[in-house]
Design a protein around this motif. Sequence first.
Motif, short mmCIF file in Angstrom:
data_model
loop_
_atom_site.label_atom_id
_atom_site.label_comp_id
_atom_site.label_asym_id
_atom_site.label_seq_id
_atom_site.Cartn_x
_atom_site.Cartn_y
_atom_site.Cartn_z
N ALA A 42 -0.55 5.60 1.55
CA ALA A 42 -0.71 4.29 2.12
C ALA A 42 -2.08 4.16 2.24
CB ALA A 42 0.45 3.12 2.26
N SER A 43 -2.40 4.83 3.42
CA SER A 43 -3.63 4.29 4.84
C SER A 43 -5.18 5.17 4.00
CB SER A 43 -3.56 5.49 5.32
OG SER A 43 -4.95 5.19 6.10
N VAL A 44 -4.80 5.85 2.58
CA VAL A 44 -5.27 6.90 2.01
C VAL A 44 -6.13 5.47 0.79
CG1 VAL A 44 -6.13 8.78 0.60
CG2 VAL A 44 -5.16 9.26 2.93
N ARG A 69 -8.90 6.05 10.34
CA ARG A 69 -9.26 5.61 8.79
C ARG A 69 -9.04 4.07 8.67
NH1 ARG A 69 -4.85 7.89 6.61
NH2 ARG A 69 -5.63 10.76 6.67
N ASP A 70 -8.39 3.62 9.02
CA ASP A 70 -7.61 2.23 9.36
C ASP A 70 -8.80 1.35 9.89
OD1 ASP A 70 -5.78 2.79 7.68
OD2 ASP A 70 -4.13 2.41 9.14
N MET A 71 -9.84 1.66 10.64
CA MET A 71 -10.40 1.15 11.48
C MET A 71 -11.76 1.46 11.18
SD MET A 71 -9.29 0.91 15.52
CE MET A 71 -9.83 2.80 15.60
N TYR A 131 0.92 -0.98 0.31
CA TYR A 131 -0.20 0.04 -0.26
C TYR A 131 1.07 1.24 0.28
CZ TYR A 131 -3.75 -3.60 0.56
OH TYR A 131 -4.97 -4.60 0.84
N ARG A 132 1.97 1.42 0.24
CA ARG A 132 2.96 2.13 0.71
C ARG A 132 3.77 2.55 -0.77
NH1 ARG A 132 5.27 3.69 5.87
NH2 ARG A 132 4.29 2.93 7.33
N ALA A 133 4.08 1.91 -1.65
CA ALA A 133 4.49 1.71 -2.43
C ALA A 133 3.37 2.39 -3.81
CB ALA A 133 4.87 0.30 -3.22
N ASP A 174 2.57 -9.44 8.00
CA ASP A 174 2.10 -8.99 8.52
C ASP A 174 0.91 -7.27 7.95
OD1 ASP A 174 3.56 -6.17 8.35
OD2 ASP A 174 5.01 -7.99 8.52
N GLY A 175 -0.45 -6.90 8.31
CA GLY A 175 -1.03 -6.03 7.39
C GLY A 175 -2.45 -5.51 8.81
N ARG A 176 -3.05 -5.47 8.35
CA ARG A 176 -4.37 -4.95 8.42
C ARG A 176 -5.78 -5.67 8.61
NH1 ARG A 176 -0.96 -1.98 9.17
NH2 ARG A 176 -0.90 0.39 9.82
N ALA A 187 -4.63 9.93 13.22
CA ALA A 187 -5.45 10.00 12.46
C ALA A 187 -5.21 8.56 11.04
CB ALA A 187 -4.89 11.00 11.89
N ARG A 188 -4.30 7.96 11.56
CA ARG A 188 -3.99 6.68 10.59
C ARG A 188 -5.14 5.43 11.48
NH1 ARG A 188 0.14 3.35 8.46
NH2 ARG A 188 2.16 4.11 9.63
N ASP A 189 -4.96 5.23 11.85
CA ASP A 189 -6.07 4.48 13.31
C ASP A 189 -7.30 4.79 12.64
OD1 ASP A 189 -3.61 3.94 14.70
OD2 ASP A 189 -4.41 4.36 17.20
N ALA A 212 3.88 8.35 3.68
CA ALA A 212 4.11 7.58 2.69
C ALA A 212 3.15 6.85 3.73
CB ALA A 212 5.53 7.13 2.51
N GLY A 213 3.22 6.88 4.47
CA GLY A 213 1.92 5.84 5.49
C GLY A 213 0.97 6.03 5.62
N GLN A 214 0.80 7.90 5.64
CA GLN A 214 -0.40 8.23 5.74
C GLN A 214 -1.06 8.19 3.52
OE1 GLN A 214 -2.15 9.74 8.01
NE2 GLN A 214 -1.01 10.16 9.88
#
Length: 194
Positions: A73-75, A153-155, A37-39, A103-105, A149-151, A69-71
């Motif tokens: 990816a989350s989007v 969005r991901d949840m 997802y980051r890529a 590992d992931g979500r 913010a990332r939590d 890059a993490g943010q």
Amino acid sequence: MIFTIAVDGPAAAGKGTISRALAEAFGFAHLDTGLLYRAVGAKAGDPVAAARSLSPEDLARDDLRSMAAGQAASVVAAIPEVRAALVAFQQDFARREGGAVLDGRDIGTVICPGAEVKLFVTASAEVRAHRRWLEVGGDEAQVLAEVKARDERDMNRADAPLKPAADSILIDTSTLSIDEAVAQAAAIVRRRLG
Ligand code: DC
């Protein structure tokens, strides 16, 4: 032997560290699915096209580990077509001969619901932000805000949100050392391997 270990949890909970240690200890292959997802998030243009054409060079970029890059990816990870484009690769990896740790979500819930071992690795937002801040520096309050913010969005996304699989085993690393967390995880895997 086909044996899948699914390791899910929020950012900076220790999933990557535990997953790498398990892969090493049991001689399994390891896939950090967040990197996919980051890529995708780092590629210019349409994220769906980026996900469908992801290449090994995309995964080798050296700017994928940053907070930005993490943010990103989350989007892109909230786009169902992006997720769909990455499913087959992850499932093939999971069922490869010799064992695999992913590992992931959504590994235990969506990608590998039949995984032999499912771990949900978590820690308080404050502890996770502090760990991230030690790596990236800057303003710790800002890092905490970004982690939250990332939590969020991901949840709360509709497709494959971050949540523990009903049959996952929880490891809370808030007060554990790396060695203690790895030992707990390895004991669970050992038990399941028999
Ligand atoms: O694990 P990570 O921090 O590298 O993940 C970056 C983002 O990618 C994360 O905020 C959400 C998304 N992601 C996902 O939706 N599903 C996964 N299996 C892995 C990551």
